[in-house]
Motif scaffolding. Structure first.
Motif, PDB file in Angstrom:
ATOM      1  N   GLY A 151       0.854  -1.198   0.000  1.00  0.00           N
ATOM      2  CA  GLY A 151       0.000   0.000   0.000  1.00  0.00           C
ATOM      3  C   GLY A 151       0.877   1.229   0.000  1.00  0.00           C
ATOM      4  O   GLY A 151       0.544   2.268   0.580  1.00  0.00           O
ATOM      5  N   THR A 175       3.025  -1.189  -4.898  1.00  0.00           N
ATOM      6  CA  THR A 175       1.871  -0.334  -5.175  1.00  0.00           C
ATOM      7  C   THR A 175       1.211  -0.744  -6.493  1.00  0.00           C
ATOM      8  O   THR A 175       1.684  -1.672  -7.165  1.00  0.00           O
ATOM      9  CB  THR A 175       2.315   1.152  -5.173  1.00  0.00           C
ATOM     10  OG1 THR A 175       1.168   1.977  -5.256  1.00  0.00           O
ATOM     11  CG2 THR A 175       3.243   1.475  -6.339  1.00  0.00           C
ATOM     12  N   GLY A 176       0.097  -0.041  -6.869  1.00  0.00           N
ATOM     13  CA  GLY A 176      -0.749  -0.552  -7.939  1.00  0.00           C
ATOM     14  C   GLY A 176      -0.703   0.155  -9.280  1.00  0.00           C
ATOM     15  O   GLY A 176      -1.598  -0.073 -10.105  1.00  0.00           O
ATOM     16  N   LYS A 180       2.431   5.483  -9.699  1.00  0.00           N
ATOM     17  CA  LYS A 180       2.762   5.485  -8.266  1.00  0.00           C
ATOM     18  C   LYS A 180       4.184   4.965  -8.034  1.00  0.00           C
ATOM     19  O   LYS A 180       4.885   5.448  -7.144  1.00  0.00           O
ATOM     20  CB  LYS A 180       1.745   4.652  -7.469  1.00  0.00           C
ATOM     21  CG  LYS A 180       0.358   5.294  -7.394  1.00  0.00           C
ATOM     22  CD  LYS A 180      -0.540   4.539  -6.420  1.00  0.00           C
ATOM     23  CE  LYS A 180      -1.992   4.881  -6.641  1.00  0.00           C
ATOM     24  NZ  LYS A 180      -2.908   4.184  -5.732  1.00  0.00           N
ATOM     25  N   ILE A 225      -0.195 -10.371  -1.784  1.00  0.00           N
ATOM     26  CA  ILE A 225       1.011  -9.531  -1.771  1.00  0.00           C
ATOM     27  C   ILE A 225       1.821  -9.864  -0.514  1.00  0.00           C
ATOM     28  O   ILE A 225       3.043 -10.056  -0.558  1.00  0.00           O
ATOM     29  CB  ILE A 225       0.627  -8.029  -1.810  1.00  0.00           C
ATOM     30  CG1 ILE A 225      -0.014  -7.698  -3.167  1.00  0.00           C
ATOM     31  CG2 ILE A 225       1.827  -7.141  -1.524  1.00  0.00           C
ATOM     32  CD1 ILE A 225      -0.601  -6.313  -3.266  1.00  0.00           C
ATOM     33  N   CYS A 242      -0.691  -3.514   9.778  1.00  0.00           N
ATOM     34  CA  CYS A 242      -1.416  -2.248   9.941  1.00  0.00           C
ATOM     35  C   CYS A 242      -2.771  -2.316   9.274  1.00  0.00           C
ATOM     36  O   CYS A 242      -3.754  -1.759   9.760  1.00  0.00           O
ATOM     37  CB  CYS A 242      -0.567  -1.132   9.341  1.00  0.00           C
ATOM     38  SG  CYS A 242      -1.390   0.450   9.317  1.00  0.00           S
ATOM     39  N   GLY A 243      -2.863  -2.983   8.128  1.00  0.00           N
ATOM     40  CA  GLY A 243      -4.129  -3.042   7.395  1.00  0.00           C
ATOM     41  C   GLY A 243      -4.158  -4.255   6.497  1.00  0.00           C
ATOM     42  O   GLY A 243      -3.144  -4.926   6.283  1.00  0.00           O
ATOM     43  N   ALA A 244      -5.341  -4.531   5.972  1.00  0.00           N
ATOM     44  CA  ALA A 244      -5.513  -5.703   5.094  1.00  0.00           C
ATOM     45  C   ALA A 244      -6.549  -5.364   4.022  1.00  0.00           C
ATOM     46  O   ALA A 244      -7.506  -6.099   3.812  1.00  0.00           O
ATOM     47  CB  ALA A 244      -5.932  -6.908   5.920  1.00  0.00           C
ATOM     48  N   SER A 246      -6.839  -5.605   0.961  1.00  0.00           N
ATOM     49  CA  SER A 246      -7.180  -6.557  -0.113  1.00  0.00           C
ATOM     50  C   SER A 246      -8.239  -7.553   0.363  1.00  0.00           C
ATOM     51  O   SER A 246      -8.835  -8.256  -0.448  1.00  0.00           O
ATOM     52  CB  SER A 246      -5.937  -7.300  -0.603  1.00  0.00           C
ATOM     53  OG  SER A 246      -5.550  -8.292   0.327  1.00  0.00           O
ATOM     54  N   PHE A 319     -10.692   1.732  -2.861  1.00  0.00           N
ATOM     55  CA  PHE A 319     -10.578   0.298  -3.173  1.00  0.00           C
ATOM     56  C   PHE A 319     -10.174   0.064  -4.624  1.00  0.00           C
ATOM     57  O   PHE A 319      -9.905  -1.058  -5.025  1.00  0.00           O
ATOM     58  CB  PHE A 319     -11.903  -0.419  -2.823  1.00  0.00           C
ATOM     59  CG  PHE A 319     -12.195  -0.342  -1.352  1.00  0.00           C
ATOM     60  CD1 PHE A 319     -11.639  -1.253  -0.468  1.00  0.00           C
ATOM     61  CD2 PHE A 319     -12.971   0.694  -0.827  1.00  0.00           C
ATOM     62  CE1 PHE A 319     -11.854  -1.162   0.896  1.00  0.00           C
ATOM     63  CE2 PHE A 319     -13.194   0.804   0.537  1.00  0.00           C
ATOM     64  CZ  PHE A 319     -12.635  -0.128   1.403  1.00  0.00           C
ATOM     65  N   GLY A 325      -1.282   9.172  -2.090  1.00  0.00           N
ATOM     66  CA  GLY A 325      -1.240   9.808  -0.772  1.00  0.00           C
ATOM     67  C   GLY A 325      -2.625   9.823  -0.158  1.00  0.00           C
ATOM     68  O   GLY A 325      -3.461   8.960  -0.451  1.00  0.00           O
TER      69      GLY A 325
HETATM   70  N1  LIG Z   1      -4.229  -0.168  12.158  1.00  0.00           N
HETATM   71  C1  LIG Z   1      -4.483   1.129  12.195  1.00  0.00           C
HETATM   72  O1  LIG Z   1      -4.579   1.736  13.244  1.00  0.00           O
HETATM   73  C2  LIG Z   1      -4.652   1.829  10.877  1.00  0.00           C
HETATM   74  C3  LIG Z   1      -4.746   3.220  10.792  1.00  0.00           C
HETATM   75  C4  LIG Z   1      -4.840   3.802   9.525  1.00  0.00           C
HETATM   76  C5  LIG Z   1      -4.868   2.986   8.405  1.00  0.00           C
HETATM   77  N2  LIG Z   1      -4.812   1.637   8.548  1.00  0.00           N
HETATM   78  C6  LIG Z   1      -4.796   0.727   7.402  1.00  0.00           C
HETATM   79  O2  LIG Z   1      -3.674   1.043   6.631  1.00  0.00           O
HETATM   80  C7  LIG Z   1      -3.940   0.774   5.264  1.00  0.00           C
HETATM   81  C8  LIG Z   1      -3.671   2.029   4.450  1.00  0.00           C
HETATM   82  O3  LIG Z   1      -4.597   3.032   4.852  1.00  0.00           O
HETATM   83  P1  LIG Z   1      -4.559   4.474   4.168  1.00  0.00           P
HETATM   84  O4  LIG Z   1      -5.491   5.344   4.905  1.00  0.00           O
HETATM   85  O5  LIG Z   1      -3.146   4.870   4.015  1.00  0.00           O
HETATM   86  O6  LIG Z   1      -5.202   4.156   2.743  1.00  0.00           O
HETATM   87  P2  LIG Z   1      -4.508   4.390   1.351  1.00  0.00           P
HETATM   88  O7  LIG Z   1      -3.325   3.491   1.263  1.00  0.00           O
HETATM   89  O8  LIG Z   1      -4.296   5.832   1.132  1.00  0.00           O
HETATM   90  O9  LIG Z   1      -5.627   3.924   0.324  1.00  0.00           O
HETATM   91  C9  LIG Z   1      -5.888   2.602   0.075  1.00  0.00           C
HETATM   92  C10 LIG Z   1      -4.941   2.038  -1.011  1.00  0.00           C
HETATM   93  O10 LIG Z   1      -4.977   0.632  -0.932  1.00  0.00           O
HETATM   94  C11 LIG Z   1      -4.621   0.075  -2.187  1.00  0.00           C
HETATM   95  N3  LIG Z   1      -5.500  -1.049  -2.465  1.00  0.00           N
HETATM   96  C12 LIG Z   1      -6.841  -1.044  -2.669  1.00  0.00           C
HETATM   97  N4  LIG Z   1      -7.286  -2.296  -2.893  1.00  0.00           N
HETATM   98  C13 LIG Z   1      -6.189  -3.108  -2.853  1.00  0.00           C
HETATM   99  C14 LIG Z   1      -5.983  -4.511  -3.047  1.00  0.00           C
HETATM  100  N5  LIG Z   1      -7.009  -5.335  -3.304  1.00  0.00           N
HETATM  101  N6  LIG Z   1      -4.723  -4.988  -2.943  1.00  0.00           N
HETATM  102  C15 LIG Z   1      -3.681  -4.165  -2.689  1.00  0.00           C
HETATM  103  N7  LIG Z   1      -3.805  -2.839  -2.504  1.00  0.00           N
HETATM  104  C16 LIG Z   1      -5.047  -2.327  -2.587  1.00  0.00           C
HETATM  105  C17 LIG Z   1      -4.834   1.179  -3.227  1.00  0.00           C
HETATM  106  O11 LIG Z   1      -3.564   1.527  -3.797  1.00  0.00           O
HETATM  107  P3  LIG Z   1      -2.901   0.691  -5.007  1.00  0.00           P
HETATM  108  O12 LIG Z   1      -2.950   1.592  -6.192  1.00  0.00           O
HETATM  109  O13 LIG Z   1      -1.520   0.439  -4.512  1.00  0.00           O
HETATM  110  O14 LIG Z   1      -3.706  -0.559  -5.213  1.00  0.00           O
HETATM  111  C18 LIG Z   1      -5.389   2.354  -2.431  1.00  0.00           C
HETATM  112  O15 LIG Z   1      -4.909   3.591  -2.872  1.00  0.00           O
HETATM  113  C19 LIG Z   1      -5.380   0.303   5.181  1.00  0.00           C
HETATM  114  O16 LIG Z   1      -5.414  -1.103   5.142  1.00  0.00           O
HETATM  115  C20 LIG Z   1      -5.984   0.823   6.466  1.00  0.00           C
HETATM  116  O17 LIG Z   1      -7.082   0.074   6.896  1.00  0.00           O
HETATM  117  C21 LIG Z   1      -4.703   1.052   9.760  1.00  0.00           C
END
Ligand SMILES: NC(=O)c1ccc[n+]([C@@H]2O[C@H](COP(=O)([O-])OP(=O)(O)OC[C@H]3O[C@@H](n4cnc5c(N)ncnc54)[C@H](OP(=O)(O)O)[C@@H]3O)[C@@H](O)[C@H]2O)c1
Length: 331
Positions: A151, A175-176, A180, A225, A242-244, A246, A319, A325
């Motif tokens: 991500g 990244t995708g 990017k 991934i 941190c996140g999942a 996909s 998604f 960013g």
């Molecule tokens: N644990 C915590 O406290 C916490 C706090 C904040 C965020 N998070 C998690 O951190 C991650 C990133 O959050 P963010 O706010 O920074 O969002 P983000 O990365 O700005 O936006 C989501 C990105 O995920 C990618 N994505 C979407 N579907 C996908 C798939 N099927 N496989 C792979 N990549 C995919 C896309 O980029 P591509 O073009 O690369 O596909 C999209 O731009 C998320 O999983 C979120 O839930 C966790």
């Protein structure tokens, strides 16, 4: 009138626009001890998807026919509260409403004189804190180590990679899109980046980008991934989960490789990370992020979508990877 966005239906699989409903209400008035807020910027975040399910998690589910909520920057347009005056800017977890009242609880004043107001939803908000604390507290990077970030082109990922570079790591992003990939290498100074959508063998791509193996894997996406990165980890690797993203829309979570033999044979540590668990460290983390920002050691990018009605679409676009960013809606 005051537009409000409600959760209309609980999504099954990928969310769609009809899961949301826009209604009109009267603009509320502030009572004694309250402020009237005008929404300026709305954060849309992948984790909101989990709150649309009727399932117990670390954050409570949204209620049907009730307003959606997320991080919002708003302007105080009327105050009957001693701590706030008209013209103050505040940040808080607020409803998807053009106007709303608040008793001030959990509102933080923010100052847009040195930085963009929207940055309090990104690098100086949950995004930056997640990147900094997830990486330093669980990733525990050491100079010369290899850090892989999935991500990588998103809000958290772009910040994690830059912090990794500041702390002396070799940084590889996944990244995708080719756009990017280029941005990660030019603007965010990643050493290498992989486009997972065009790479036929991600495991091999990670191996070739990380000839000395992976010491830290900051996982934002889960799924295939992450399976590919896990196949390349070194002894004593650390893996902040941190996140999942996909997997957020899966109705049946697909089975991947069994992790125990990998973690066991590599003496590796994989740990779930929820930003709220680290709240006592927020002031120090924000101080560090602000200082890096001031010294131009770190930068950030935003994808700004305009218009209140476009909040749901901006959320859905996360998604599809349409953001670079932090994804933010400007009202
Ligand atoms: N644990 C915590 O406290 C916490 C706090 C904040 C965020 N998070 C998690 O951190 C991650 C990133 O959050 P963010 O706010 O920074 O969002 P983000 O990365 O700005 O936006 C989501 C990105 O995920 C990618 N994505 C979407 N579907 C996908 C798939 N099927 N496989 C792979 N990549 C995919 C896309 O980029 P591509 O073009 O690369 O596909 C999209 O731009 C998320 O999983 C979120 O839930 C966790």
């Amino acid at each position: 009138m005051n537009k409000v966005i409600l959760l209309n239906k609980r999504p099954h699989g990928k969310p769609v626009l009809s899961d949301f409903k826009i209604i009109n209400e009267e603009v509320p008035t502030a009572k004694d001890g309250e402020v009237l807020l005008k929404t300026l910027f709305v954060s849309v975040d992948p984790y909101l998807r989990g709150r649309m399910n009727d399932a117990k998690s670390y954050a409570p589910p949204f209620e049907l026919n009730k307003p959606m909520q997320s991080g919002i920057i708003a302007e105080v347009i009327e105050s009957k509260h001693g701590d706030f005056k008209k013209g103050d800017f505040v940040s808080g977890m607020l409803g998807w409403k053009e106007y709303q009242t608040s008793n001030g609880q959990y509102l933080q004043k923010v100052d847009g004189s040195d930085t963009k107001l929207s940055s309090y939803l990104g690098i100086l908000g949950m995004t930056g804190l997640t990147a900094y604390l997830g990486l330093t507290e669980i990733g525990m990077p050491k100079k010369g180590e290899t850090l892989v970030v999935s991500g990588a082109g998103g809000a958290v990922g772009t910040v994690v990679g830059q912090i990794g570079k500041i702390l002396g790591c070799k940084v590889v992003g996944i990244t995708g899109s080719d756009e990017k990939v280029a941005l990660l290498k030019s603007t965010f100074k990643f050493d290498q980046a992989i486009n997972y959508k065009t790479t036929t063998d991600i495991k091999e791509a990670v191996k070739s980008a990380c000839p000395e193996g992976v010491d830290i894997y900051f996982d934002n996406v889960g799924g295939e991934i992450s399976d590919a990165v896990l196949a390349n980890i070194n002894k004593y690797a650390r893996l902040p989960v941190c996140g999942a993203i996909s997997l957020y829309n899966e109705t049946k979570v697909p089975l991947g490789p069994r992790l125990q033999p990998i973690l066991l044979t590599k003496s590796a540590t994989m740990r779930g990370f929820i930003i709220g668990d680290f709240s006592e460290k927020f002031p120090a983390a924000l101080k560090q992020l602000t200082s890096w920002l001031k010294d131009d050691k770190i930068t950030f990018s935003e994808t700004i979508v305009e218009g209140f009605d476009h909040i749901p679409q901006a959320f859905l676009d996360l998604f599809e990877g349409k953001n670079q960013g932090k994804m933010i809606v400007k009202i």
